[in-house]
Design a protein around this motif. Structure first.
Motif, mmCIF file in Angstrom:
data_model
loop_
_atom_site.group_PDB
_atom_site.id
_atom_site.type_symbol
_atom_site.label_atom_id
_atom_site.label_comp_id
_atom_site.label_asym_id
_atom_site.label_seq_id
_atom_site.Cartn_x
_atom_site.Cartn_y
_atom_site.Cartn_z
ATOM 1 N N ARG A 83 12.511 -12.702 -12.876
ATOM 2 C CA ARG A 83 12.127 -11.331 -12.622
ATOM 3 C C ARG A 83 13.356 -10.506 -12.248
ATOM 4 O O ARG A 83 14.136 -10.888 -11.397
ATOM 5 C CB ARG A 83 11.163 -11.382 -11.444
ATOM 6 C CG ARG A 83 10.358 -10.173 -11.235
ATOM 7 C CD ARG A 83 9.691 -10.396 -9.878
ATOM 8 N NE ARG A 83 9.201 -9.123 -9.435
ATOM 9 C CZ ARG A 83 7.936 -8.819 -9.462
ATOM 10 N NH1 ARG A 83 7.058 -9.677 -9.898
ATOM 11 N NH2 ARG A 83 7.547 -7.645 -9.042
ATOM 12 N N THR A 84 13.548 -9.358 -12.935
ATOM 13 C CA THR A 84 14.692 -8.507 -12.626
ATOM 14 C C THR A 84 14.248 -7.413 -11.666
ATOM 15 O O THR A 84 13.269 -6.726 -11.918
ATOM 16 C CB THR A 84 15.197 -7.828 -13.924
ATOM 17 O OG1 THR A 84 15.214 -8.789 -14.951
ATOM 18 C CG2 THR A 84 16.569 -7.265 -13.736
ATOM 19 N N GLU A 85 14.962 -7.252 -10.581
ATOM 20 C CA GLU A 85 14.612 -6.234 -9.579
ATOM 21 C C GLU A 85 15.161 -4.887 -10.046
ATOM 22 O O GLU A 85 16.353 -4.628 -9.927
ATOM 23 C CB GLU A 85 15.238 -6.633 -8.242
ATOM 24 C CG GLU A 85 14.813 -5.794 -7.064
ATOM 25 C CD GLU A 85 13.407 -6.102 -6.567
ATOM 26 O OE1 GLU A 85 12.657 -5.161 -6.357
ATOM 27 O OE2 GLU A 85 13.092 -7.288 -6.404
ATOM 28 N N VAL A 86 14.290 -4.061 -10.621
ATOM 29 C CA VAL A 86 14.761 -2.780 -11.166
ATOM 30 C C VAL A 86 14.440 -1.613 -10.240
ATOM 31 O O VAL A 86 14.828 -0.490 -10.484
ATOM 32 C CB VAL A 86 14.153 -2.496 -12.563
ATOM 33 C CG1 VAL A 86 14.653 -3.498 -13.566
ATOM 34 C CG2 VAL A 86 12.641 -2.478 -12.511
ATOM 35 N N SER A 87 13.680 -1.895 -9.172
ATOM 36 C CA SER A 87 13.333 -0.863 -8.207
ATOM 37 C C SER A 87 12.891 -1.554 -6.933
ATOM 38 O O SER A 87 12.195 -2.554 -6.977
ATOM 39 C CB SER A 87 12.188 -0.015 -8.749
ATOM 40 O OG SER A 87 11.612 0.729 -7.707
ATOM 41 N N ASN A 88 13.325 -1.041 -5.790
ATOM 42 C CA ASN A 88 12.846 -1.631 -4.534
ATOM 43 C C ASN A 88 11.968 -0.619 -3.811
ATOM 44 O O ASN A 88 11.781 -0.685 -2.618
ATOM 45 C CB ASN A 88 14.021 -2.051 -3.652
ATOM 46 C CG ASN A 88 14.927 -0.868 -3.369
ATOM 47 O OD1 ASN A 88 14.661 0.246 -3.818
ATOM 48 N ND2 ASN A 88 15.972 -1.103 -2.617
ATOM 49 N N ARG A 89 11.424 0.322 -4.566
ATOM 50 C CA ARG A 89 10.751 1.455 -3.956
ATOM 51 C C ARG A 89 9.310 1.180 -3.506
ATOM 52 O O ARG A 89 8.670 2.065 -2.976
ATOM 53 C CB ARG A 89 10.781 2.654 -4.911
ATOM 54 C CG ARG A 89 12.183 3.148 -5.214
ATOM 55 C CD ARG A 89 12.853 3.618 -3.933
ATOM 56 N NE ARG A 89 14.261 3.857 -4.119
ATOM 57 C CZ ARG A 89 14.805 5.058 -4.321
ATOM 58 N NH1 ARG A 89 14.032 6.115 -4.372
ATOM 59 N NH2 ARG A 89 16.105 5.178 -4.475
ATOM 60 N N LEU A 90 8.806 -0.035 -3.730
ATOM 61 C CA LEU A 90 7.449 -0.324 -3.258
ATOM 62 C C LEU A 90 7.449 -0.839 -1.820
ATOM 63 O O LEU A 90 6.400 -0.901 -1.179
ATOM 64 C CB LEU A 90 6.774 -1.344 -4.173
ATOM 65 C CG LEU A 90 6.406 -0.833 -5.566
ATOM 66 C CD1 LEU A 90 5.770 -1.935 -6.393
ATOM 67 C CD2 LEU A 90 5.448 0.352 -5.464
ATOM 68 N N ARG A 91 8.629 -1.190 -1.343
ATOM 69 C CA ARG A 91 8.730 -1.772 0.005
ATOM 70 C C ARG A 91 8.156 -0.817 1.049
ATOM 71 O O ARG A 91 8.539 0.349 1.101
ATOM 72 C CB ARG A 91 10.197 -2.070 0.313
ATOM 73 C CG ARG A 91 10.429 -2.905 1.530
ATOM 74 C CD ARG A 91 11.811 -3.543 1.494
ATOM 75 N NE ARG A 91 11.982 -4.407 0.333
ATOM 76 C CZ ARG A 91 11.452 -5.626 0.199
ATOM 77 N NH1 ARG A 91 10.729 -6.131 1.169
ATOM 78 N NH2 ARG A 91 11.650 -6.335 -0.899
ATOM 79 N N GLY A 92 7.181 -1.290 1.821
ATOM 80 C CA GLY A 92 6.617 -0.498 2.915
ATOM 81 C C GLY A 92 5.619 0.569 2.468
ATOM 82 O O GLY A 92 5.052 1.261 3.311
ATOM 83 N N ARG A 93 5.389 0.702 1.166
ATOM 84 C CA ARG A 93 4.437 1.729 0.683
ATOM 85 C C ARG A 93 2.997 1.256 0.877
ATOM 86 O O ARG A 93 2.699 0.066 0.754
ATOM 87 C CB ARG A 93 4.690 2.026 -0.793
ATOM 88 C CG ARG A 93 6.035 2.676 -1.035
ATOM 89 C CD ARG A 93 6.065 4.046 -0.418
ATOM 90 N NE ARG A 93 7.264 4.770 -0.786
ATOM 91 C CZ ARG A 93 7.440 6.075 -0.588
ATOM 92 N NH1 ARG A 93 6.507 6.796 -0.038
ATOM 93 N NH2 ARG A 93 8.557 6.652 -0.945
ATOM 94 N N ARG A 94 2.105 2.201 1.135
ATOM 95 C CA ARG A 94 0.687 1.878 1.370
ATOM 96 C C ARG A 94 -0.090 2.079 0.069
ATOM 97 O O ARG A 94 -0.260 3.219 -0.394
ATOM 98 C CB ARG A 94 0.130 2.766 2.479
ATOM 99 C CG ARG A 94 0.833 2.578 3.818
ATOM 100 C CD ARG A 94 0.183 3.407 4.914
ATOM 101 N NE ARG A 94 0.104 4.815 4.567
ATOM 102 C CZ ARG A 94 1.077 5.695 4.768
ATOM 103 N NH1 ARG A 94 2.219 5.309 5.313
ATOM 104 N NH2 ARG A 94 0.927 6.960 4.416
ATOM 105 N N LEU A 95 -0.513 0.972 -0.514
ATOM 106 C CA LEU A 95 -1.175 1.012 -1.822
ATOM 107 C C LEU A 95 -2.624 0.533 -1.699
ATOM 108 O O LEU A 95 -2.882 -0.536 -1.135
ATOM 109 C CB LEU A 95 -0.446 0.119 -2.831
ATOM 110 C CG LEU A 95 1.082 0.284 -2.947
ATOM 111 C CD1 LEU A 95 1.615 -0.635 -4.042
ATOM 112 C CD2 LEU A 95 1.457 1.727 -3.259
#
Ligand SMILES: Cc1cc2nc3c(=O)[nH]c(=O)nc-3n(C[C@H](O)[C@H](O)[C@H](O)COP(=O)(O)O)c2cc1C
Length: 435
Positions: A2-14
């Motif tokens: 898996r390639t980490e192309v974004s770390n922007r989900l960390r801590g987000r409330r989904l």
């Protein structure tokens, strides 16, 4: 891998909301991926969904109880559950969205927990619809689908083609969990602190190239390069999620297959094949992003490949030493043929010191005649070919801007922003020369 192309989900409330489609069996994979990406996840299921996927599995994977309709009526609650969930979520993912839940949503019905959340939430909603092909093609479903796309903040993920659980071959499969996760990451990958509705490419057409090209040496050997295609494919998907119609011309890719969903794909091998498709596709697009890494050399057509194949190892170097030509510059060709108003973004993968990269980038921008050029170093650790991150300098006519190394998905959005800005500036006035 898996390639980490974004770390922007960390801590987000989904909030993952599941309705009654057989595709619900895939939702646990989505929940698991979102949790691994560092998001805080809550799940809710409709009564039909609870018969198709285990609420316990969703609760276990999300590390939190999974809500059902009855929880609304729990007399120990001081605030309505649907309001709490709608206000808590920064993003709602309806995966899968059934025809029934779509109908309720489009008509403003608050029948059930999911329906109420969809009416009460003010955050973006990713809607991954799934159903039998005939159901999907029904005019009532199509009408409802059109209606929900007029609601602010809705990111529609259309059904995918394939073999359905009802044995029908056609459109109806839910978007792959990998793609749904990418859509969620994409929403948080804009520069804005909060997710915003991202349909600013609606009504525009983008042509993207990605990956390496491959030139055969003989029947077994080839010339190519290290490009995985990640940057180009993410650029294509980011634009598609922002509403663009996207065509992707690509060499052999090393990206997850679901990332190609809903793109018009044209797989090629050689530069000559890529050039033919580009010539066919160029007319009518608003912008072209040439992210492909086109191989530099190819065998002259008249050379005898079998002579190389048959050569003894000792003679190989001699056999390989001639019969080669430079591949024509596809980017320059595109720029020369382009209609007025069509924007072209080029990529320059370079090595060396900063000043040298900028000088060579500027020279390429002018020589190739494109509007924007991303100069990206490929000799620095953790960025460039095959990596999830990239950065460098964006050059325009008379200006340059440093783009710090970031996830390729974020970078893709920055490049799309820049293309839109050039488009708007070129409408109002010539591009200002700022440095
Ligand atoms: C095995 C099974 C699979 C189903 N798959 C789908 C589907 O893929 N899409 C869909 O819209 N409805 C599907 N349905 C029908 C819905 O479950 C039904 O319309 C239900 O009312 C949906 O309600 P909900 O949206 O509240 O979950 C399926 C039903 C069953 C029994």
């Amino acid at each position: 891998m898996r390639t980490e192309v974004s770390n922007r989900l960390r801590g987000r409330r989904l909030l993952v909301a599941v309705s009654g489609s057989i595709a619900a069996v895939k939702t646990p994979l989505l929940v698991s991926a979102l949790v691994k990406a560092g998001a805080e996840v809550r799940c809710l299921v409709t009564a039909s969904a609870a018969k198709l996927v285990s609420p316990l599995a969703l609760a276990t994977l999300s590390r939190h109880r999974c809500y059902q309709d009855d929880d609304e009526w729990d007399s120990s609650r001081s605030r309505p559950l649907h309001i709490e969930l709608a206000e808590w979520a920064e993003l709602v993912l309806v995966a899968p969205l059934s025809a029934t839940s779509l109908s309720r949503w489009s008509q403003g019905s608050g029948d059930g927990l999911l329906a109420c959340v969809l009416l009460a939430c003010e955050c973006p909603v990713v809607a991954a619809i799934a159903m039998n092909t005939a159901m999907w093609n029904h005019s009532a479903v199509q009408r409802n689908w059109q209606v929900v796309q007029t609601f602010p903040g809705v990111i529609p993920l259309v059904p995918q083609p394939g073999l359905l659980a009802c044995d029908r071959l056609g459109d109806g499969r839910m978007s792959d969990p990998f793609m749904i996760e990418l859509a969620a990451s994409s929403l948080f990958s804009r520069g804005d602190a909060e997710p915003v509705s991202m349909r600013d490419w609606s009504g525009r057409r983008l042509l993207v190239t990605a990956g390496p090209t491959v030139e055969p040496i003989d029947q077994a050997r080839l010339i190519s390069n290290q490009s995985s295609g990640t940057m180009g494919v993410l650029l294509a998907q980011a634009a598609r999620l922002r509403g663009a119609e996207v065509s992707l011309v690509h060499g052999p890719l090393q990206v997850p297959e679901p990332w190609l969903e809903s793109l018009s794909c044209y797989p090629v091998q050689s530069a000559a094949e890529m050039e033919v498709v580009l010539e066919q596709q160029q007319a009518g697009v608003d912008a072209i992003a040439m992210a492909a890494a086109v191989a530099d050399l190819r065998r002259v057509a008249s050379t005898d490949a079998s002579a190389i194949s048959k050569a003894a190892k000792a003679d190989l170097a001699v056999r390989l030493s001639d019969g080669w030509e430079l591949v024509p510059d596809l980017l320059q060709g595109l720029a020369a043929r382009r209609p007025a108003e069509q924007l072209i973004l080029g990529f320059a993968a370079l090595t060396g010191e900063d000043a040298e990269l900028l000088r060579r980038g500027e020279e390429k921008l002018l020589r190739k005649g494109c509007d924007l050029m991303l100069v990206n170093p490929i000799d620095r650790p953790g960025q460039g070919f095959g990596q999830g991150r990239n950065g460098g300098w964006l050059l325009g006519k008379g200006w340059s801007k440093e783009l710090p190394v970031t996830g390729k998905l974020q970078l893709a959005h920055q490049l799309l922003d820049a293309l839109l800005a050039v488009k708007q500036r070129s409408r109002s006035s010539p591009v200002p020369a700022s440095r």
